[in-house]
Enzyme design. Sequence first.
Site, PDB file in Angstrom:
ATOM      1  N   ARG A 152       0.864  -1.180   0.000  1.00 51.04           N
ATOM      2  CA  ARG A 152       0.000   0.000   0.000  1.00 51.04           C
ATOM      3  C   ARG A 152       0.900   1.230   0.000  1.00 51.04           C
ATOM      4  O   ARG A 152       2.046   1.178   0.459  1.00 51.04           O
ATOM      5  CB  ARG A 152      -0.901   0.022   1.236  1.00 51.04           C
ATOM      6  N   LYS A 176      -2.871  -1.893   7.515  1.00 46.00           N
ATOM      7  CA  LYS A 176      -4.102  -1.348   8.089  1.00 46.00           C
ATOM      8  C   LYS A 176      -4.308  -1.881   9.499  1.00 46.00           C
ATOM      9  O   LYS A 176      -3.962  -3.015   9.800  1.00 46.00           O
ATOM     10  CB  LYS A 176      -5.305  -1.719   7.211  1.00 46.00           C
ATOM     11  N   HIS A 244      -1.641   2.624  -6.252  1.00 43.34           N
ATOM     12  CA  HIS A 244      -2.564   1.504  -6.072  1.00 43.34           C
ATOM     13  C   HIS A 244      -2.650   0.638  -7.323  1.00 43.34           C
ATOM     14  O   HIS A 244      -2.908  -0.562  -7.231  1.00 43.34           O
ATOM     15  CB  HIS A 244      -3.946   2.026  -5.680  1.00 43.34           C
ATOM     16  N   ARG A 247      -0.003  -1.902  -7.056  1.00 41.00           N
ATOM     17  CA  ARG A 247      -0.411  -2.940  -6.091  1.00 41.00           C
ATOM     18  C   ARG A 247      -1.399  -3.908  -6.736  1.00 41.00           C
ATOM     19  O   ARG A 247      -1.280  -5.129  -6.592  1.00 41.00           O
ATOM     20  CB  ARG A 247      -1.025  -2.280  -4.855  1.00 41.00           C
ATOM     21  N   HIS A 270      -4.356  -8.644   3.418  1.00 39.30           N
ATOM     22  CA  HIS A 270      -5.810  -8.587   3.563  1.00 39.30           C
ATOM     23  C   HIS A 270      -6.240  -9.411   4.773  1.00 39.30           C
ATOM     24  O   HIS A 270      -5.830 -10.558   4.929  1.00 39.30           O
ATOM     25  CB  HIS A 270      -6.499  -9.143   2.312  1.00 39.30           C
ATOM     26  N   TYR A 279      -9.654 -10.325  -7.094  1.00 38.54           N
ATOM     27  CA  TYR A 279      -8.651 -10.563  -8.123  1.00 38.54           C
ATOM     28  C   TYR A 279      -8.926 -11.833  -8.908  1.00 38.54           C
ATOM     29  O   TYR A 279      -8.393 -12.017  -9.997  1.00 38.54           O
ATOM     30  CB  TYR A 279      -7.247 -10.596  -7.498  1.00 38.54           C
TER      31      TYR A 279
END
Length: 303
Positions: A152, A176, A244, A247, A270, A279
């Site tokens: 990220r 995150k 992004h 990524r 994630h 994806y």
Amino acid sequence: MTEFSASLAPQVEAFLRYLSIERQLSPLTVTSYRRQLSALMEIGEQMGLAHWQTLDAAQVRSLVSRSKRAGLHASSLALRLSALRSFLNWLVSQGVLPANPAKGVSTPRSGRHLPKNIDVDEVNKLLSIDLNDPLAVRDRAMLEVMYGAGLRLSELVGMNCKHVDLASGDVWVMGKGSKERKVPLGKTAVTWLQHWLALRELFEPQDDAIFLANTGKRISARNVQKRFAEWGVKQGVSSHIHPHKLRHSFATHMLESSGDLRAVQELLGHANLTTTQIYTHLDFQHLATVYDAAHPRAKRGKS
């Protein structure tokens, strides 16, 4: 204040105080609730809603449909309905309502947004930049690390020298929710990181940040976005380049090559596999394109 808002607003204000004081939600979150509930009160007034106690499921659906006609997209409608549900649940807990009339009401589904990526040839074109100054070396290193590790933007700019093990080719990043994870960089990214670190002292570093602005301070996310976009134009890449997108490209290319969704989930950081599964849609698009181009009986529109 109108007659209607005078009767609707006090309970909304009490709910917002509850969120702020008892739930200790952030001011930003409380402001978001206020915005959604204020919009709903305005629509409710137009409908003639005088008291929350009289709100029923049909009126909730009307609130949603009027919000949609006002131009709200599905994701925004879902956010508005979620705020209303929370508020009405609180009214139930306060004995104002016997049940939540929004419980069985749903919003229109939003189309799944597929992240855009660039193909491997375009990535190679982007990364073949002219290394005519130390900033270009820094940018090449950032591009290689971003694509090589699927980071990220916040993880890239937050990297510190102490977090990198060049010998093993690993880096610890802060993702995150302040969750740390270790990711492999890949040989090419490590090589370009070494090139940059050899020049880093020229910028008289003011902290442990790996990537510096020309002031010697940690480079900002906005600066990275600007530099990536500029390199995309200079290199003649067909689509707009932003962090992004690199990524997304990393994730798509990894999934196309390996088919290992769990591994890609771990690499991307994630929390839920559901997030990574988007994806698989991109991967299917790739397979469908290959099928249409290669299969002798896949010519659309012909019998």
